[in-house]
Write a protein that holds these residues in place. Sequence first.
Motif, PDB file in Angstrom:
ATOM      1  N   LYS A  30     -13.795  30.115   1.507  1.00  0.00           N
ATOM      2  CA  LYS A  30     -13.603  28.863   2.225  1.00  0.00           C
ATOM      3  C   LYS A  30     -12.415  29.066   3.161  1.00  0.00           C
ATOM      4  N   LYS A  31     -12.424  28.348   4.299  1.00  0.00           N
ATOM      5  CA  LYS A  31     -11.341  28.535   5.261  1.00  0.00           C
ATOM      6  C   LYS A  31     -10.793  27.193   5.729  1.00  0.00           C
ATOM      7  N   LEU A  32      -9.483  27.152   5.833  1.00  0.00           N
ATOM      8  CA  LEU A  32      -8.775  25.991   6.359  1.00  0.00           C
ATOM      9  C   LEU A  32      -8.293  26.283   7.776  1.00  0.00           C
ATOM     10  N   VAL A  33      -8.369  25.288   8.604  1.00  0.00           N
ATOM     11  CA  VAL A  33      -7.813  25.390   9.955  1.00  0.00           C
ATOM     12  C   VAL A  33      -6.541  24.550   9.977  1.00  0.00           C
ATOM     13  N   LEU A  34      -5.404  25.218  10.206  1.00  0.00           N
ATOM     14  CA  LEU A  34      -4.105  24.553  10.212  1.00  0.00           C
ATOM     15  C   LEU A  34      -3.571  24.464  11.636  1.00  0.00           C
ATOM     16  N   ARG A  35      -3.025  23.294  11.938  1.00  0.00           N
ATOM     17  CA  ARG A  35      -2.378  23.109  13.244  1.00  0.00           C
ATOM     18  C   ARG A  35      -0.956  22.635  12.987  1.00  0.00           C
ATOM     19  N   PHE A  36      -0.039  23.544  13.282  1.00  0.00           N
ATOM     20  CA  PHE A  36       1.377  23.291  13.009  1.00  0.00           C
ATOM     21  C   PHE A  36       1.592  22.960  11.524  1.00  0.00           C
ATOM     22  N   GLY A  37       0.887  23.693  10.661  1.00  0.00           N
ATOM     23  CA  GLY A  37       1.038  23.540   9.229  1.00  0.00           C
ATOM     24  C   GLY A  37       0.234  22.406   8.614  1.00  0.00           C
ATOM     25  N   ARG A  38      -0.463  21.623   9.431  1.00  0.00           N
ATOM     26  CA  ARG A  38      -1.247  20.500   8.934  1.00  0.00           C
ATOM     27  C   ARG A  38      -2.723  20.857   8.955  1.00  0.00           C
ATOM     28  N   VAL A  39      -3.439  20.460   7.877  1.00  0.00           N
ATOM     29  CA  VAL A  39      -4.870  20.766   7.781  1.00  0.00           C
ATOM     30  C   VAL A  39      -5.632  19.875   8.747  1.00  0.00           C
ATOM     31  N   VAL A  42     -11.770  21.842   7.464  1.00  0.00           N
ATOM     32  CA  VAL A  42     -12.139  22.619   6.276  1.00  0.00           C
ATOM     33  C   VAL A  42     -13.544  23.159   6.502  1.00  0.00           C
ATOM     34  N   HIS A  43     -13.709  24.451   6.348  1.00  0.00           N
ATOM     35  CA  HIS A  43     -15.017  25.092   6.537  1.00  0.00           C
ATOM     36  C   HIS A  43     -15.422  25.786   5.231  1.00  0.00           C
ATOM     37  N   GLU A  44     -16.452  25.224   4.581  1.00  0.00           N
ATOM     38  CA  GLU A  44     -16.913  25.775   3.306  1.00  0.00           C
ATOM     39  C   GLU A  44     -18.284  26.429   3.418  1.00  0.00           C
ATOM     40  N   ASP A  45     -19.041  26.068   4.455  1.00  0.00           N
ATOM     41  CA  ASP A  45     -20.378  26.653   4.634  1.00  0.00           C
ATOM     42  C   ASP A  45     -20.275  27.939   5.449  1.00  0.00           C
ATOM     43  N   PRO A  46     -21.020  28.971   5.039  1.00  0.00           N
ATOM     44  CA  PRO A  46     -20.951  30.223   5.799  1.00  0.00           C
ATOM     45  C   PRO A  46     -21.519  30.064   7.212  1.00  0.00           C
ATOM     46  N   GLY A  47     -20.951  30.819   8.140  1.00  0.00           N
ATOM     47  CA  GLY A  47     -21.429  30.773   9.520  1.00  0.00           C
ATOM     48  C   GLY A  47     -20.293  30.889  10.507  1.00  0.00           C
ATOM     49  N   TYR A  91     -11.599  30.356 -13.386  1.00  0.00           N
ATOM     50  CA  TYR A  91     -11.446  29.138 -12.602  1.00  0.00           C
ATOM     51  C   TYR A  91     -11.957  29.373 -11.186  1.00  0.00           C
ATOM     52  N   ARG A  92     -12.034  28.255 -10.451  1.00  0.00           N
ATOM     53  CA  ARG A  92     -12.483  28.321  -9.051  1.00  0.00           C
ATOM     54  C   ARG A  92     -11.640  27.337  -8.240  1.00  0.00           C
ATOM     55  N   ILE A  93     -11.385  27.695  -6.976  1.00  0.00           N
ATOM     56  CA  ILE A  93     -10.695  26.779  -6.070  1.00  0.00           C
ATOM     57  C   ILE A  93     -11.731  25.770  -5.588  1.00  0.00           C
ATOM     58  N   GLU A  94     -11.612  24.542  -6.105  1.00  0.00           N
ATOM     59  CA  GLU A  94     -12.616  23.516  -5.811  1.00  0.00           C
ATOM     60  C   GLU A  94     -12.269  22.731  -4.550  1.00  0.00           C
ATOM     61  N   ASP A  95     -11.024  22.331  -4.444  1.00  0.00           N
ATOM     62  CA  ASP A  95     -10.563  21.509  -3.307  1.00  0.00           C
ATOM     63  C   ASP A  95      -9.482  22.299  -2.565  1.00  0.00           C
ATOM     64  N   VAL A  96      -9.890  22.941  -1.456  1.00  0.00           N
ATOM     65  CA  VAL A  96      -8.936  23.810  -0.761  1.00  0.00           C
ATOM     66  C   VAL A  96      -7.814  23.019  -0.094  1.00  0.00           C
ATOM     67  N   THR A  97      -8.092  21.796   0.306  1.00  0.00           N
ATOM     68  CA  THR A  97      -7.042  20.975   0.915  1.00  0.00           C
ATOM     69  C   THR A  97      -5.959  20.649  -0.107  1.00  0.00           C
ATOM     70  N   LYS A  98      -6.377  20.180  -1.280  1.00  0.00           N
ATOM     71  CA  LYS A  98      -5.420  19.885  -2.337  1.00  0.00           C
ATOM     72  C   LYS A  98      -4.708  21.172  -2.789  1.00  0.00           C
ATOM     73  N   PHE A  99      -5.456  22.267  -2.828  1.00  0.00           N
ATOM     74  CA  PHE A  99      -4.872  23.543  -3.213  1.00  0.00           C
ATOM     75  C   PHE A  99      -3.757  23.948  -2.248  1.00  0.00           C
TER      76      PHE A  99
END
Length: 293
Positions: A30-39, A42-47, A91-99
């Motif tokens: 999963k990938k997060l897009v951060l702008r100046f440290g802020r989310v 969130v991209h969880e689907d492949p592509g 375990y698994r990272i379920e919520d990447v934003t909260k993580f």
Amino acid sequence: MKRSVFILPVLVVILLVALSSMFIVDEREKKLVLRFGRVVAVHEDPGLAFKVPLIDEVVPYSDLILSRDPDPIRVTPQDQRILIVDAFARYRIEDVTKFRQAVGSGGQVSAASSLDKILDDSIREVLGSVTSNDILSVDRATLMNRIRDRTNTRADNLGLTIIDVRLKRTDLPAENQTATFARMIAERDEEAADLRARGREAQQRIQASADRTAVELRSDARREALITRGEADAERNRIFADAFGADPEFFEFYRSMTAYQTALQGGNTTMVLSPDNAFFNYLKSDTGNATSE
């Protein structure tokens, strides 16, 4: 010619900007897009995905099932018998934003440290509420499920989902093994002695009941035998009396023969009698009358 020389660098810059604005999301992450440290995304689907070049930062996180195997810890159950417990969690990272908000730029390294502490606390809390015999028993699935549920509740603040917790090893500390084994042997010996005492008590109770029953049965049998024998003797005497009344001579003959049979048995063939003894009168009589001369 000059125009084409100018356009070519522009096209290259545009191409580079376009390429830098695109990124690929793998199916295992999963990938997060951060702008100046802020989310900001969130991209969880492949592509293929997009971001603002030179401004946005893409941070990848694993979407696989991860394992955490912390160091063994010392646990004190209810019976104060210290145990060394070695466990691991999946375990698994379920919520990447909260993580991301929980661990910041520390990523999985920081999360692993926090998860180790949560797992240790859950193990101590659950195993501290039962005895060491419950922990050392072969049926520990209930305890492991309780540890998993408690860990999962606390790990939710990290954006994690605990899939499973397993107790790999639960041993006694080396310094306590000898004393603990001796105490366990003493407890088993005490239980065995108690069981043997109960067995002897039950044996004596059963034996006494059986002896009493045997005495009662023998007494009843003797009583019935005496009654039957008395009834038989009475019947015999009645038959003799009837026979004597019907034919006194036959009765005298039968009684003499019975006396001869009893007296003249094997090994007892010599008898000393006076000449006028009446014992053989029946045989000396010509008529067979025992009362004749």
